[in-house]
Design a protein around this motif. Structure first.
Motif, PDB file in Angstrom:
ATOM      1  N   TRP A 195      30.785  30.218  36.039  1.00  0.00           N
ATOM      2  CA  TRP A 195      30.187  29.129  35.281  1.00  0.00           C
ATOM      3  C   TRP A 195      30.519  29.177  33.795  1.00  0.00           C
ATOM      4  N   TYR A 196      30.530  30.369  33.195  1.00  0.00           N
ATOM      5  CA  TYR A 196      30.772  30.414  31.751  1.00  0.00           C
ATOM      6  C   TYR A 196      32.233  30.135  31.404  1.00  0.00           C
ATOM      7  N   PHE A 197      33.158  30.449  32.298  1.00  0.00           N
ATOM      8  CA  PHE A 197      34.544  30.019  32.081  1.00  0.00           C
ATOM      9  C   PHE A 197      34.628  28.502  32.184  1.00  0.00           C
ATOM     10  N   PHE A 198      33.927  27.938  33.164  1.00  0.00           N
ATOM     11  CA  PHE A 198      33.905  26.480  33.304  1.00  0.00           C
ATOM     12  C   PHE A 198      33.303  25.830  32.062  1.00  0.00           C
ATOM     13  N   ASP A 199      32.257  26.449  31.511  1.00  0.00           N
ATOM     14  CA  ASP A 199      31.668  25.898  30.291  1.00  0.00           C
ATOM     15  C   ASP A 199      32.696  25.874  29.165  1.00  0.00           C
ATOM     16  N   GLY A 200      33.564  26.872  29.120  1.00  0.00           N
ATOM     17  CA  GLY A 200      34.636  26.870  28.128  1.00  0.00           C
ATOM     18  C   GLY A 200      35.572  25.682  28.314  1.00  0.00           C
ATOM     19  N   LEU A 201      35.883  25.361  29.557  1.00  0.00           N
ATOM     20  CA  LEU A 201      36.730  24.196  29.834  1.00  0.00           C
ATOM     21  C   LEU A 201      36.029  22.911  29.391  1.00  0.00           C
ATOM     22  N   LEU A 202      34.716  22.850  29.571  1.00  0.00           N
ATOM     23  CA  LEU A 202      33.949  21.684  29.121  1.00  0.00           C
ATOM     24  C   LEU A 202      34.011  21.566  27.601  1.00  0.00           C
ATOM     25  N   ILE A 203      33.857  22.693  26.923  1.00  0.00           N
ATOM     26  CA  ILE A 203      33.919  22.712  25.462  1.00  0.00           C
ATOM     27  C   ILE A 203      35.291  22.238  24.987  1.00  0.00           C
ATOM     28  N   PHE A 303      33.217  29.846  25.907  1.00  0.00           N
ATOM     29  CA  PHE A 303      31.795  30.022  25.671  1.00  0.00           C
ATOM     30  C   PHE A 303      31.613  31.252  24.789  1.00  0.00           C
ATOM     31  N   LEU A 304      30.880  31.105  23.701  1.00  0.00           N
ATOM     32  CA  LEU A 304      30.651  32.206  22.768  1.00  0.00           C
ATOM     33  C   LEU A 304      29.307  32.864  23.066  1.00  0.00           C
ATOM     34  N   GLY A 305      29.348  33.986  23.759  1.00  0.00           N
ATOM     35  CA  GLY A 305      28.128  34.749  23.961  1.00  0.00           C
ATOM     36  C   GLY A 305      27.832  35.541  22.704  1.00  0.00           C
ATOM     37  N   GLY A 306      26.642  36.091  22.605  1.00  0.00           N
ATOM     38  CA  GLY A 306      26.354  36.900  21.438  1.00  0.00           C
ATOM     39  C   GLY A 306      24.886  36.914  21.079  1.00  0.00           C
ATOM     40  N   SER A 307      24.602  37.416  19.876  1.00  0.00           N
ATOM     41  CA  SER A 307      23.213  37.553  19.435  1.00  0.00           C
ATOM     42  C   SER A 307      23.033  37.150  17.987  1.00  0.00           C
ATOM     43  N   LEU A 372      28.941  26.658  22.908  1.00  0.00           N
ATOM     44  CA  LEU A 372      27.837  27.226  23.667  1.00  0.00           C
ATOM     45  C   LEU A 372      27.366  26.246  24.730  1.00  0.00           C
ATOM     46  N   THR A 373      26.369  26.653  25.468  1.00  0.00           N
ATOM     47  CA  THR A 373      25.670  25.716  26.338  1.00  0.00           C
ATOM     48  C   THR A 373      24.828  24.815  25.437  1.00  0.00           C
ATOM     49  N   PRO A 374      24.257  23.719  25.946  1.00  0.00           N
ATOM     50  CA  PRO A 374      23.465  22.826  25.085  1.00  0.00           C
ATOM     51  C   PRO A 374      22.384  23.574  24.312  1.00  0.00           C
ATOM     52  N   LEU A 375      22.384  23.403  22.993  1.00  0.00           N
ATOM     53  CA  LEU A 375      21.439  24.128  22.136  1.00  0.00           C
ATOM     54  C   LEU A 375      20.127  23.364  22.017  1.00  0.00           C
ATOM     55  N   ILE A 376      19.446  23.285  23.154  1.00  0.00           N
ATOM     56  CA  ILE A 376      18.139  22.643  23.214  1.00  0.00           C
ATOM     57  C   ILE A 376      17.201  23.587  23.960  1.00  0.00           C
ATOM     58  N   PRO A 377      15.933  23.639  23.578  1.00  0.00           N
ATOM     59  CA  PRO A 377      14.997  24.548  24.244  1.00  0.00           C
ATOM     60  C   PRO A 377      14.895  24.318  25.742  1.00  0.00           C
ATOM     61  N   GLU A 378      15.099  23.072  26.170  1.00  0.00           N
ATOM     62  CA  GLU A 378      14.944  22.725  27.581  1.00  0.00           C
ATOM     63  C   GLU A 378      16.052  23.309  28.461  1.00  0.00           C
TER      64      GLU A 378
END
Length: 421
Positions: A195-203, A303-307, A372-378
């Motif tokens: 999924w996170y590779f796919f999210d990169g393709l979406l980005i 997708f940029l993971g991190g903290s 990133l994934t959508p930056l919304i609390p939901e």
């Protein structure tokens, strides 16, 4: 974001959590903290021992206060942080996963750090800092990022007659074709739910997973742009024998790669370390390169993971906590973290600290256009298992059209997006 830290000779060390820029930590001015103790929650694996010792020494020398670092486990951390932020005596500074930051900010649990952004964060990398901003305000400081790269078997690529590494997506597909035609190896290990590779393709395709409708966030999975990205994913998956209904952790793709019968996989550098742990002999054959994009001048989206590092709004030691951030995120300590842990620092000027770490050097070029994934609390509820986007991916790989596969899960996505936070 969850991550692991594994060291292996010749293989990059990976961790996923730390802070960003500022002064070099040598300034002797700051909050008078004599008699005080600042409590910092850091996640397991985020802080290298020497980094922590050096930061503690500089902090205590500058402020006169004591620094207490409490290491936390990822399992159950979201609820633990949520509870802590609602109490009268929360930890003063907290490491938070970048995608989790908006949810904590929405509750009012994080202090506004917009003033620090003006001094500390003038040159923070925008794509990394984006997750620390909510509703136009700076609620955290970006600590570090990690992203996926191509991990390949140099021996297999040599057997296929491939020279160099591809610079475009089509060149990558051509290389995979050669492996398929000239060797008995599986060209690429690509399970159906990475999924996170796919999210990169979406980005990379500027495709949004959510949209506003009637003042509420709803699914945008049926967007043709998402279907186009899924077509690219489907092409990658065509080179793989991996299960269409599993992700890269089931089984661990590093363990599959370790068998020496896979030309490449797309993953985080610790997955290469997993391969070496399973089969020490494969270490000499491992190479890395940036995931190629459609054109040679721009890598694939990632997708940029991190903290991030945040200060609890309820902390009574706001100024002391800010002094900690100034030290921890200084060039001196941010650069040391990048070098020791192989993570991407929060500003481009420190990227030289990654030299000699082949996985991190391969990851760095994609950061500027990462996301990133959508930056919304939901959003957090959407990814709870079973992740409906993973279900969509499997359906497409098993023959459903993009439109039909999206329609089948959008109701569930909307249900999750409407849950109260």
């Amino acid at each position: 974001m969850k991550r692991g830290l594994i060291a292996a000779a010749g293989v990059a060390v990976l961790v996923v959590n730390v802070a960003a820029c500022g002064s070099d930590g040598g300034d002797t001015s700051g909050a008078d903290g004599k008699g005080e103790t600042l409590t910092v929650w850091a996640m397991d694996g985020s802080t290298a021992d020497q980094w922590q010792k050096d930061v503690q020494a500089d902090f205590e020398k500058k402020t006169g206060a004591k620094l207490k670092v409490e290491i936390q486990q990822w399992n159950g951390i979201q609820q633990k942080i949520t509870t802590a932020l609602s109490e009268s005596d929360p930890p003063d500074v907290i490491e938070v996963g970048n995608t989790q930051t908006p949810a904590y900010a929405k509750t009012g649990g994080l202090a506004d750090l917009s003033d620090l952004k003006k001094t500390l964060g003038k040159d923070w990398t925008p794509s990394i800092n984006k997750s620390a901003v909510y509703d136009g305000k700076q609620y955290a400081a970006p600590w570090f990022a990690v992203n996926r790269v191509v991990i390949y078997n140099k021996k297999i690529w040599s057997e296929a007659g491939i020279k160099g590494t591809p610079k475009t997506r089509e060149e990558f597909f051509d290389a995979l074709d050669k492996i398929e035609q000239k060797t008995d190896a599986e060209p690429l290990y690509m399970p159906g739910q990475n999924w996170y590779f796919f999210d990169g393709l979406l980005i990379g395709n500027n495709a949004d997973l959510v949209k506003k409708k009637g003042g509420k966030w709803v699914s945008n999975l049926s967007d043709p742009k998402i279907g186009e990205a899924m077509d690219v994913y489907k092409k990658y998956a065509s080179y793989s024998k991996a299960p269409k209904d599993k992700d890269e952790a089931t089984p661990q793709q590093g363990e599959v790669f370790a068998k020496g019968k896979t030309g490449a996989m797309i993953g985080l550098s610790w997955e290469a370390a997993t391969a070496v742990k399973a089969n020490k002999k494969i270490e000499k054959d491992i190479g890395y390169f940036t995931i190629p994009g459609e054109t040679a001048d721009k890598p694939e989206g990632v997708f940029l993971g991190g903290s991030n590092l945040a200060i609890a709004a309820g902390s009574e030691k706001q100024e002391l906590a800010k002094e900690f951030l100034k030290i921890a995120l200084s060039d001196k300590h941010e650069g040391a973290l990048a070098k020791e842990n192989g993570v991407i620092p929060n500003k481009k000027s420190l990227s030289g600290k990654l030299k000699g770490n082949p996985a991190a050097e391969a990851a760095a070029p994609a950061v500027a256009d990462g996301g990133l994934t959508p930056l919304i609390p939901e959003w957090a509820a959407v990814e709870n298992p079973p992740n409906p986007i993973k279900t969509y991916m499997t359906s497409v790989l098993k023959g459903k059209s993009h439109k039909a596969a999206a329609a089948a899960v959008e109701g569930e996505m909307n249900k999750r997006l409407s849950q109260k936070q």
